[in-house]
Design an enzyme around this catalytic site. Structure first.
Site, PDB file in Angstrom:
ATOM      1  N   GLY A 158       1.050  -1.729   0.097  1.00 49.95           N
ATOM      2  CA  GLY A 158      -0.101   0.090   0.204  1.00 49.95           C
ATOM      3  C   GLY A 158       0.763   1.499  -0.081  1.00 49.95           C
ATOM      4  O   GLY A 158       2.420   1.526  -0.255  1.00 49.95           O
ATOM      5  N   ARG A 159       0.298   2.152   0.645  1.00 48.66           N
ATOM      6  CA  ARG A 159       1.171   3.428   0.441  1.00 48.66           C
ATOM      7  C   ARG A 159       2.362   3.311   1.150  1.00 48.66           C
ATOM      8  O   ARG A 159       3.590   3.697   0.278  1.00 48.66           O
ATOM      9  CB  ARG A 159       0.526   4.822   0.749  1.00 48.66           C
ATOM     10  CG  ARG A 159      -1.089   5.267  -0.492  1.00 48.66           C
ATOM     11  CD  ARG A 159      -1.559   6.075   1.019  1.00 48.66           C
ATOM     12  NE  ARG A 159      -2.394   5.565   1.895  1.00 48.66           N
ATOM     13  CZ  ARG A 159      -3.753   5.211   2.159  1.00 48.66           C
ATOM     14  NH1 ARG A 159      -3.971   6.201   0.663  1.00 48.66           N
ATOM     15  NH2 ARG A 159      -4.196   4.596   3.330  1.00 48.66           N
ATOM     16  N   ILE A 160       1.844   2.933   2.069  1.00 47.87           N
ATOM     17  CA  ILE A 160       3.679   3.270   2.893  1.00 47.87           C
ATOM     18  C   ILE A 160       4.486   1.988   3.148  1.00 47.87           C
ATOM     19  O   ILE A 160       5.799   2.390   2.704  1.00 47.87           O
ATOM     20  CB  ILE A 160       3.317   2.501   5.039  1.00 47.87           C
ATOM     21  CG1 ILE A 160       1.983   4.213   5.182  1.00 47.87           C
ATOM     22  CG2 ILE A 160       4.431   2.205   5.805  1.00 47.87           C
ATOM     23  CD1 ILE A 160       2.059   3.355   6.463  1.00 47.87           C
ATOM     24  N   SER A 179       0.442  -8.778  -2.291  1.00 47.27           N
ATOM     25  CA  SER A 179      -1.321  -7.692  -2.398  1.00 47.27           C
ATOM     26  C   SER A 179      -2.028  -7.800  -2.421  1.00 47.27           C
ATOM     27  O   SER A 179      -1.862  -8.953  -3.150  1.00 47.27           O
ATOM     28  CB  SER A 179       0.079  -6.184  -3.377  1.00 47.27           C
ATOM     29  OG  SER A 179      -1.260  -5.618  -3.159  1.00 47.27           O
ATOM     30  N   ALA A 239       4.068  -2.049  11.097  1.00 43.22           N
ATOM     31  CA  ALA A 239       2.600  -1.987  11.003  1.00 43.22           C
ATOM     32  C   ALA A 239       1.654  -2.316  12.067  1.00 43.22           C
ATOM     33  O   ALA A 239       1.408  -1.475  12.935  1.00 43.22           O
ATOM     34  CB  ALA A 239       2.264  -2.845  10.039  1.00 43.22           C
ATOM     35  N   ARG A 240       1.411  -2.805  12.630  1.00 42.00           N
ATOM     36  CA  ARG A 240       1.105  -3.272  14.472  1.00 42.00           C
ATOM     37  C   ARG A 240       1.374  -4.722  14.802  1.00 42.00           C
ATOM     38  O   ARG A 240       2.083  -5.677  14.051  1.00 42.00           O
ATOM     39  CB  ARG A 240      -1.119  -3.616  14.169  1.00 42.00           C
ATOM     40  CG  ARG A 240      -1.296  -2.615  13.422  1.00 42.00           C
ATOM     41  CD  ARG A 240      -1.944  -1.990  14.933  1.00 42.00           C
ATOM     42  NE  ARG A 240      -2.174  -0.302  14.787  1.00 42.00           N
ATOM     43  CZ  ARG A 240      -2.223   1.000  14.547  1.00 42.00           C
ATOM     44  NH1 ARG A 240      -0.657   0.937  14.303  1.00 42.00           N
ATOM     45  NH2 ARG A 240      -3.094   1.424  14.419  1.00 42.00           N
ATOM     46  N   GLU A 269       0.318  -4.023  23.610  1.00 45.04           N
ATOM     47  CA  GLU A 269       1.339  -1.688  23.930  1.00 45.04           C
ATOM     48  C   GLU A 269       0.345  -1.598  25.163  1.00 45.04           C
ATOM     49  O   GLU A 269      -0.332  -1.687  25.342  1.00 45.04           O
ATOM     50  CB  GLU A 269       1.273  -1.285  22.810  1.00 45.04           C
ATOM     51  CG  GLU A 269       2.036  -1.441  21.535  1.00 45.04           C
ATOM     52  CD  GLU A 269       1.933  -1.261  20.144  1.00 45.04           C
ATOM     53  OE1 GLU A 269       1.383   0.297  20.277  1.00 45.04           O
ATOM     54  OE2 GLU A 269       2.326  -1.046  19.431  1.00 45.04           O
ATOM     55  N   HIS A 287       6.317   2.285  18.922  1.00 45.36           N
ATOM     56  CA  HIS A 287       5.588   2.825  18.102  1.00 45.36           C
ATOM     57  C   HIS A 287       5.254   4.621  17.569  1.00 45.36           C
ATOM     58  O   HIS A 287       4.967   4.947  18.458  1.00 45.36           O
ATOM     59  CB  HIS A 287       4.180   2.296  19.014  1.00 45.36           C
ATOM     60  CG  HIS A 287       2.917   2.593  18.207  1.00 45.36           C
ATOM     61  ND1 HIS A 287       1.765   1.706  18.611  1.00 45.36           N
ATOM     62  CD2 HIS A 287       2.231   2.995  16.285  1.00 45.36           C
ATOM     63  CE1 HIS A 287       1.180   1.635  17.168  1.00 45.36           C
ATOM     64  NE2 HIS A 287       1.589   2.818  16.154  1.00 45.36           N
ATOM     65  N   ILE A 288       6.671   4.999  16.946  1.00 44.06           N
ATOM     66  CA  ILE A 288       7.253   6.522  16.850  1.00 44.06           C
ATOM     67  C   ILE A 288       6.894   6.133  15.191  1.00 44.06           C
ATOM     68  O   ILE A 288       7.371   7.115  15.246  1.00 44.06           O
ATOM     69  CB  ILE A 288       8.387   6.773  17.444  1.00 44.06           C
ATOM     70  CG1 ILE A 288       9.521   5.688  16.716  1.00 44.06           C
ATOM     71  CG2 ILE A 288       8.176   6.494  19.069  1.00 44.06           C
ATOM     72  CD1 ILE A 288      10.815   5.710  17.410  1.00 44.06           C
ATOM     73  N   GLY A 289       6.104   5.085  14.290  1.00 44.82           N
ATOM     74  CA  GLY A 289       6.195   5.154  13.324  1.00 44.82           C
ATOM     75  C   GLY A 289       6.225   6.613  12.659  1.00 44.82           C
ATOM     76  O   GLY A 289       6.979   7.492  11.711  1.00 44.82           O
TER      77      GLY A 289
HETATM   78  C1  GLV Z   1      -0.466   4.759  13.664  1.00 42.39           C
HETATM   79  O1  GLV Z   1       0.227   3.320  14.736  1.00 42.39           O
HETATM   80  C2  GLV Z   1      -1.089   4.598  13.314  1.00 42.39           C
HETATM   81  O2  GLV Z   1      -2.134   3.166  12.340  1.00 42.39           O
HETATM   82  O3  GLV Z   1      -0.770   5.947  12.470  1.00 42.39           O
END
Ligand code: GLV
Length: 327
Positions: A158-160, A179, A239-240, A269, A287-289
């Site tokens: 996807g975008r990221i 994908s 991601a998660r 988390e 979690h600082i993405g």
């Molecule tokens: C952060 O975790 C987001 O989903 O933007």
């Protein structure tokens, strides 16, 4: 509507000034604060027209019920929305918005940073130096994995994922991806190849996750998946946390079955399993993405613009598709 005749907007925890200021000018804005508990939130939401949530706030039937029938919108301060019960929103006619695009670069850059940090064990090397344990240049010490020419596997183009693939392409290796649909533009520009998950895992030196969390991808990276990866390969997750079996990952690192890992997200988390904290060659960030000044301000602004649009009778700028087959 509050006694002052203004619509009530509840920020479950905290919204940065870039968004909060615009909301406070128009609405009665109440914030729970970063430490707010679930019970405090349940007490805060009755009568709210909009709730601003974030990935740590569970938006479920109970909370929507507590807010009452005047609730029109949940604006999530995140691109992911696995914290929200979409069908509960749909049943109640509540719009859900998220913050796509504005965090794409920031998150892909962190994924690249974790890839580099894990490949070269930068945090562990720094800890040694700071701990006064550096005894001098050692030809065998801290040898890491070289990324030039490495094959990079992007799970979720996807975008990221696309932005990460572009950044990683600068190392000159091949890009593999999984994908839901082919990406002809990236295939042409980056020479990226769509493959199945097992081929991606076994054929990549670096595997990076860029999927939205869904019940079907819980522990997508489990011990079987890890066994397909090479002993020098690197796993990156921005991601998660739910997509990676942390204990399987920690044992693979401890037993030398996996080269390194860079993780920004965790299953439960803010708890991080001790096995992961103790695992060698694991780079862990909290979690600082999306945590750049530019991105977090833009996210806060987008949250505010969504709330203003919906509460003033317009269309949301970045609605989430609530239908079960929606993204
Ligand atoms: C952060 O975790 C987001 O989903 O933007």
């Amino acid at each position: 509507m509050t006694a002052h005749g203004r619509l009530k907007v509840v920020v479950a925890r905290e919204l940065l000034p870039a968004g909060a200021k615009q909301l406070a000018e128009r609405f009665e804005l109440l914030s729970g604060g970063l430490e707010s508990t679930r019970d405090e939130l349940l007490d805060l939401v009755p009568g709210a027209s909009a709730i601003v949530a974030d990935p740590t706030v569970s938006i479920d039937d109970e909370l929507l019920e507590a807010a009452g029938s005047g609730l029109r919108l949940v604006a999530n301060f995140a691109v992911g929305y696995d914290n929200v019960d979409r069908s509960a929103c749909m049943r109640r006619g509540v719009v859900l918005t998220n913050t796509p695009d504005v965090l794409t670069n920031a998150t892909a850059e962190l994924a690249m940073g974790l890839t580099l940090a894990a490949a070269r064990q930068i945090p562990a090397a720094e800890r040694e130096l700071r701990g006064g344990r550096w005894s001098g240049w050692d030809p065998a010490d801290y040898r890491g994995i070289e990324l030039s020419g490495a094959t990079v596997g992007v799970i979720g183009m996807g975008r990221i994922g696309i932005r990460y693939a572009r950044l990683m392409k600068t190392f000159g290796g091949e890009i593999l991806y999984t994908s839901r649909g082919r990406k002809p533009k990236e295939e042409a520009e980056l020479g990226a190849r769509m493959v199945n998950l097992d081929d991606l895992l076994s054929g990549s030196d670096v595997v990076s996750l860029h999927l939205a969390a869904a019940p079907g991808n819980r522990h997508l990276i489990d011990s079987r998946a890890i066994s397909l990866m090479g002993p020098d390969s690197i796993l990156v997750n921005t991601a998660r946390g739910s997509m990676v079996d942390s204990l399987a990952l920690a044992s693979a690192l401890a037993e030398g079955r996996l080269g390194a890992a860079g993780l920004d997200v965790f299953e439960d988390e803010p708890d991080v399993p001790a096995a992961l904290l103790d695992a060698p060659r694991a780079v862990l960030t909290p979690h600082i993405g999306s945590a750049t000044y530019r991105s977090r301000d833009a996210m806060a602004e987008l949250v505010a613009r969504n709330v203003i649009a919906v509460l003033e009778g317009g269309d949301p700028l970045s609605p989430v598709n609530l239908s079960p087959e929606g993204k």
